[in-house]
Design a protein around this motif. Structure first.
Motif, mmCIF file in Angstrom:
data_model
loop_
_atom_site.group_PDB
_atom_site.id
_atom_site.type_symbol
_atom_site.label_atom_id
_atom_site.label_comp_id
_atom_site.label_asym_id
_atom_site.label_seq_id
_atom_site.Cartn_x
_atom_site.Cartn_y
_atom_site.Cartn_z
ATOM 1 N N HIS A 1 46.999 6.533 19.312
ATOM 2 C CA HIS A 1 46.840 7.453 18.199
ATOM 3 C C HIS A 1 47.298 6.714 16.945
ATOM 4 N N ALA B 1 37.033 9.677 16.802
ATOM 5 C CA ALA B 1 37.085 10.849 15.934
ATOM 6 C C ALA B 1 38.370 10.858 15.100
ATOM 7 N N HIS C 1 44.411 20.273 18.725
ATOM 8 C CA HIS C 1 43.399 19.302 18.297
ATOM 9 C C HIS C 1 43.804 17.865 18.605
ATOM 10 N N PRO D 1 38.953 17.792 15.137
ATOM 11 C CA PRO D 1 38.524 16.396 14.964
ATOM 12 C C PRO D 1 37.146 16.310 14.309
ATOM 13 N N VAL E 1 41.260 13.186 13.230
ATOM 14 C CA VAL E 1 41.907 14.490 13.137
ATOM 15 C C VAL E 1 42.526 14.621 11.752
ATOM 16 N N GLN F 1 42.673 8.529 19.156
ATOM 17 C CA GLN F 1 42.368 9.343 17.977
ATOM 18 C C GLN F 1 42.925 8.667 16.738
ATOM 19 N N SER G 1 33.878 14.141 14.121
ATOM 20 C CA SER G 1 33.173 13.129 14.897
ATOM 21 C C SER G 1 32.461 12.135 13.983
#
Length: 246
Positions: A145, A177, A64, A209, A179, A71, A211
């Motif tokens: 990230h 998104a 993921h 994830p 996670v 992310q 959205s």
């Protein structure tokens, strides 16, 4: 006792060594890019502390995580070892949003700043949102990230605390998104307020994830609850499931 001594030695000397390295690298003009010293120094520091403490970490659901980003990774927070488990084992350029009080910690605070992590003023809503705006630019410009702990502080019971709205604000404003992640097994290693390390295996689980496409800031409360539900679902699969989720 061996792990206690190992942890304290690594915490003191590792923080001084790696912290000084990061500060000097920034001072001489080095930039943080994937694989650079300022990118890997935090991972090396965290790995050292994990090894010295006798803590092993298993990752689940890494499919993921996108290697290209951007992310937002949102995790529960019940121990200092949550940070170490993620930072020391996830092979991605990670940016943390840290409370501003950490700036004053010798070697550690300057190293965090030098490595490009973001400080959050929890006492000022305006400054907190400014920090999220900075993090949003990090996401867009560096395809980073960003790691965030929606509870805002470490749990003293092992239960998942209510979530702050900041992660939802960051996700919706950046369109990135989220996670969901859960660190299982960290609470017993070093609970908040304790200085005694009790090594045990840790599992970091990542979920699909979430959205934020089409959402506005009016949806931040609903998204916050959706995120918390996803993290509780991961928790129910882990070794911490003996606690009753709230």
């Amino acid at each position: 006792m061996r792990h206690q001594i190992g942890y304290l030695a690594a915490l003191v000397f590792g923080t001084i060594g790696y912290g000084s390295l990061a500060v000097v690298a920034r001072w001489i003009g080095r930039q943080r890019t994937p694989g650079s010293l300022l990118d890997t120094v935090g991972r090396d520091w965290a790995s050292l502390l994990l090894r010295a403490s006798g803590v092993t970490v298993t990752l689940e659901g890494t499919e993921h995580l996108s290697s290209e980003g951007p992310q937002i990774i949102a995790s529960n927070h019940q121990s200092f070892f949550d940070i170490l488990a993620i930072l020391g084992t996830v092979p991605l350029p990670l940016t943390f949003i840290a409370k501003k009080e950490l700036r004053r910690v010798p070697f550690f605070g300057p190293a965090i700043k030098a490595a490009g992590h973001i400080f959050l003023d929890r006492q000022s809503l305006k400054r907190a949102f400014a920090a999220y705006e900075i993090a949003g630019r990090e996401l867009a410009e560096r395809r980073a990230h960003v790691i965030i702990f929606p509870e805002g502080t470490r749990s003293r019971t092992g239960l998942v605390l209510p979530f702050k709205k900041g992660p939802a604000v960051l996700a919706i404003s950046s369109g990135v998104a989220v996670v969901p992640a859960y660190c299982a097994g960290t609470f017993g290693i070093l609970p908040k307020g304790s200085v005694l390390v009790r090594p045990c295996p840790v599992t970091v689980m990542f979920g699909p994830p979430l959205s934020v496409r089409g959402l506005t800031q009016d949806d931040r409360d609903a998204f916050t609850q959706r995120l918390r539900t996803a993290i509780l679902a991961l928790r129910a699969r882990g070794v911490d499931a003996a606690f009753t989720p709230t």
